[in-house]
Design an enzyme around this catalytic site. Structure first.
Site, PDB file in Angstrom:
ATOM      1  N   TYR A 168     -11.768  68.058 -13.532  1.00  0.00           N
ATOM      2  CA  TYR A 168     -11.228  66.717 -13.288  1.00  0.00           C
ATOM      3  C   TYR A 168     -12.306  65.867 -12.632  1.00  0.00           C
ATOM      4  O   TYR A 168     -13.002  66.325 -11.720  1.00  0.00           O
ATOM      5  CB  TYR A 168     -10.012  66.797 -12.357  1.00  0.00           C
ATOM      6  CG  TYR A 168      -9.431  65.444 -11.988  1.00  0.00           C
ATOM      7  CD1 TYR A 168      -8.771  64.674 -12.936  1.00  0.00           C
ATOM      8  CD2 TYR A 168      -9.539  64.949 -10.682  1.00  0.00           C
ATOM      9  CE1 TYR A 168      -8.230  63.428 -12.591  1.00  0.00           C
ATOM     10  CE2 TYR A 168      -8.996  63.718 -10.332  1.00  0.00           C
ATOM     11  CZ  TYR A 168      -8.349  62.963 -11.292  1.00  0.00           C
ATOM     12  OH  TYR A 168      -7.814  61.741 -10.952  1.00  0.00           O
ATOM     13  N   ASP A 263     -20.413  66.946 -10.271  1.00  0.00           N
ATOM     14  CA  ASP A 263     -19.349  66.219  -9.576  1.00  0.00           C
ATOM     15  C   ASP A 263     -18.885  67.099  -8.423  1.00  0.00           C
ATOM     16  O   ASP A 263     -18.135  68.045  -8.597  1.00  0.00           O
ATOM     17  CB  ASP A 263     -18.199  65.912 -10.542  1.00  0.00           C
ATOM     18  CG  ASP A 263     -17.046  65.195  -9.841  1.00  0.00           C
ATOM     19  OD1 ASP A 263     -17.148  64.952  -8.616  1.00  0.00           O
ATOM     20  OD2 ASP A 263     -16.046  64.888 -10.514  1.00  0.00           O
ATOM     21  N   LYS A 291     -14.063  62.649  -0.974  1.00  0.00           N
ATOM     22  CA  LYS A 291     -13.217  63.474  -0.094  1.00  0.00           C
ATOM     23  C   LYS A 291     -13.825  63.685   1.313  1.00  0.00           C
ATOM     24  O   LYS A 291     -13.702  62.800   2.146  1.00  0.00           O
ATOM     25  CB  LYS A 291     -12.859  64.779  -0.800  1.00  0.00           C
ATOM     26  CG  LYS A 291     -12.046  64.480  -2.076  1.00  0.00           C
ATOM     27  CD  LYS A 291     -11.306  65.642  -2.680  1.00  0.00           C
ATOM     28  CE  LYS A 291     -10.330  65.143  -3.737  1.00  0.00           C
ATOM     29  NZ  LYS A 291     -10.705  65.335  -5.126  1.00  0.00           N
TER      30      LYS A 291
HETATM   31  C1  LIG Z   1     -10.705  64.244  -6.241  1.00  0.00           C
HETATM   32  C2  LIG Z   1     -11.759  64.293  -7.287  1.00  0.00           C
HETATM   33  C3  LIG Z   1     -12.171  63.151  -7.976  1.00  0.00           C
HETATM   34  C4  LIG Z   1     -11.500  61.819  -7.806  1.00  0.00           C
HETATM   35  O1  LIG Z   1     -11.657  61.326  -6.517  1.00  0.00           O
HETATM   36  P1  LIG Z   1     -10.648  60.172  -6.016  1.00  0.00           P
HETATM   37  O2  LIG Z   1     -11.127  59.865  -4.628  1.00  0.00           O
HETATM   38  O3  LIG Z   1      -9.284  60.772  -6.073  1.00  0.00           O
HETATM   39  O4  LIG Z   1     -10.802  59.033  -6.936  1.00  0.00           O
HETATM   40  C5  LIG Z   1     -13.227  63.272  -8.861  1.00  0.00           C
HETATM   41  N1  LIG Z   1     -13.840  64.437  -9.066  1.00  0.00           N
HETATM   42  C6  LIG Z   1     -13.463  65.563  -8.426  1.00  0.00           C
HETATM   43  C7  LIG Z   1     -14.202  66.831  -8.672  1.00  0.00           C
HETATM   44  C8  LIG Z   1     -12.396  65.531  -7.524  1.00  0.00           C
HETATM   45  O5  LIG Z   1     -12.015  66.646  -6.924  1.00  0.00           O
END
Ligand SMILES: *Cc1c(COP(=O)(O)O)cnc(C)c1O
Length: 455
Positions: A168, A263, A291
């Site tokens: 994701y 990511d 995060k």
């Molecule tokens: C949480 C997450 C996102 C999205 O971040 P948001 O702050 O919710 O927009 C993108 N990539 C990864 C790997 C994530 O865990």
């Protein structure tokens, strides 16, 4: 009153099934708030997974958090393993973070002009991360990834990106794309409203599959701008990849003039200060963080070499901006949190504590021959109702096993243990979880597992 609200707002089949263990906690106030929220927000929530669609009951409305604990609107107390989906590595309301935020907000909330705080957080990160030289702050993980993709496309002058089923990357158009049928395919959109032409620029393959990877680069020679991966895929179970596979991605990118994007919105500052890149000692070309970086406030960032970042506006032609980017209050929270993480043995202690916790749970389940595995890395863990020794590909997760998670989630809630409301989500341990909290949690997990497997 309670029963009628329950009937209105939880799946009817749930109400019919009487609880197998402790009586259900009161959710009366949460149910009232949820009823009202449904008149304001689609599904009553501002982010879909909060809606408790795949677990029992109405979502719990939270009114307070402190340390590893949460309190809901009905004053139920929980030990929290969701930790706001990852950001709260120091637990809720950490005094250092709170004090710094309060101090900084005395001077105003936002200026739309540079502040020293942005330099301070950038310096903290760059001094302690050998994989990036320059960065840009944004306000969410989604924004960080979306910007990283644009940068990769602008830098390579190519349009296609390659992503993996089971990773994701936030909700931007290019990335709400899932695998079609076949080994290597253009993706299919996984959300209404994403133009097919966007999905046609995204190639989706399975994780841990070298043949598909090679075929993608052969089929789309000279067209792929970047591979994007969660190096520690933790948004669809915990699909740990081998270092060899990640190294293969690195090598394939280098050989084909594509960029490798890690990511690390979840893994960054989580498995170590340098995230997965540091853990595996593999250098991606662009890294995204989110995060943890904001200490609970909205911060994201993307970073790369000075040369690649030189392509970002106003130095270069890749446009990206943000009214609230580098917001001083959010920077303050990030500075305070990351400062704690840099203290000696922070990660060693947190990771050891997690390892002991998951080992004890695994021993219990194995001794009773339960079809149950705990996968973990650093302070991330995932409960899988499986007898597979490892799961590294989204296809290996049995959707039917989520019914077991649903039972477990309810039993844990009733025992004062809060997990994210989906069996596809991982749990997090923070530095605020102490031995007594984890002992209490283990007992609740053992009881819940016994009930799950009783049938
Ligand atoms: C949480 C997450 C996102 C999205 O971040 P948001 O702050 O919710 O927009 C993108 N990539 C990864 C790997 C994530 O865990």
């Amino acid at each position: 009153m309670l029963d009628s609200i329950k009937k209105m707002f939880s799946g009817d089949e749930d109400v019919a099934v009487s609880t197998t263990g402790k009586p259900d906690i009161s959710r009366e106030k949460s149910a009232e708030l949820y009823a009202k929220a449904k008149t304001f927000f689609p599904g009553g929530v501002n982010s879909p997974v909060r809606a408790f669609k795949s677990v029992y009951g109405t979502p719990l409305f939270i009114k307070k958090g402190d340390g590893c604990r949460l309190w809901d609107a009905d004053d139920n107390e929980f030990i929290d393993f969701c930790c706001s989906w990852g950001p709260l590595i120091l637990g809720h309301n950490h005094p250092k973070v709170k004090d710094k935020v309060i101090e900084v907000m005395q001077n105003g909330m936002s200026f739309g002009a540079p502040t020293a705080l942005e330099n301070e957080l950038a310096e903290l990160i760059l001094k302690n991360n050998k994989f990036i030289e320059k960065l840009r702050f944004v306000s969410s993980g989604t924004e960080a990834v979306m910007s990283a993709i644009r940068l990769a496309r602008g830098y390579t002058k190519r349009d296609k990106i390659l992503k993996f089923e089971g990773c994701y990357h936030g909700h931007s158009d290019s990335l709400l794309v899932k695998a079609g049928s076949g080994l290597v395919t253009f993706g299919e959109t996984s959300s209404a409203g994403v133009p097919k032409s966007f999905a046609d620029e995204t190639i989706v393959i399975g994780l841990n599959d070298v043949d598909a990877l090679n075929k993608a680069f052969a089929d789309f020679k000279g067209q792929i701008a970047a591979i994007i991966i969660e190096p520690i895929p933790a948004n669809n179970g915990l699909l740990l990849q081998s270092k060899e596979y990640l190294q293969t991605l690195r090598d394939v990118c280098t050989a084909n003039g594509a960029l490798l994007i890690f990511d690390e919105v979840i893994s960054g500052f989580r498995v170590g200060f340098e995230g997965a890149a540091g853990h595996y000692q593999i250098k991606p070309d662009i890294i995204t963080y989110g995060k943890i970086i904001g200490g609970g406030l909205p911060v994201g960032m993307y970073g790369a070499s000075a040369e690649i970042m030189g392509h970002v506006s106003p130095d270069g032609g890749v446009y990206q901006a943000g009214t609230l980017s580098g917001n001083p209050v959010a920077m303050a929270a990030g500075i305070a949190q990351l400062t704690e993480l840099l203290k000696s043995s922070f990660y060693k202690d947190l990771n050891n504590k997690t390892q002991e916790f998951v080992d004890a749970i695994q021993r219990f389940a194995t001794a009773r021959s339960y079809k149950f595995k705990v996968f973990s890395i650093g302070s991330i863990f995932w409960f899988a109702f499986t007898d597979k020794a490892s799961i590294s590909n989204a296809d290996e997760i049995d959707p039917a096993s989520m019914e077991k998670f649903k039972v477990m989630h309810r039993e844990l809630i009733n025992r004062g243990i809060y997990f994210g409301p989906s069996g596809y989500e991982v749990g997090f341990i923070s530095s605020a979880h102490n031995k007594i909290d984890l002992e209490k949690t283990k007992r609740a997990i053992f009881d819940s597992l016994d009930l799950v497997f009783k049938k």
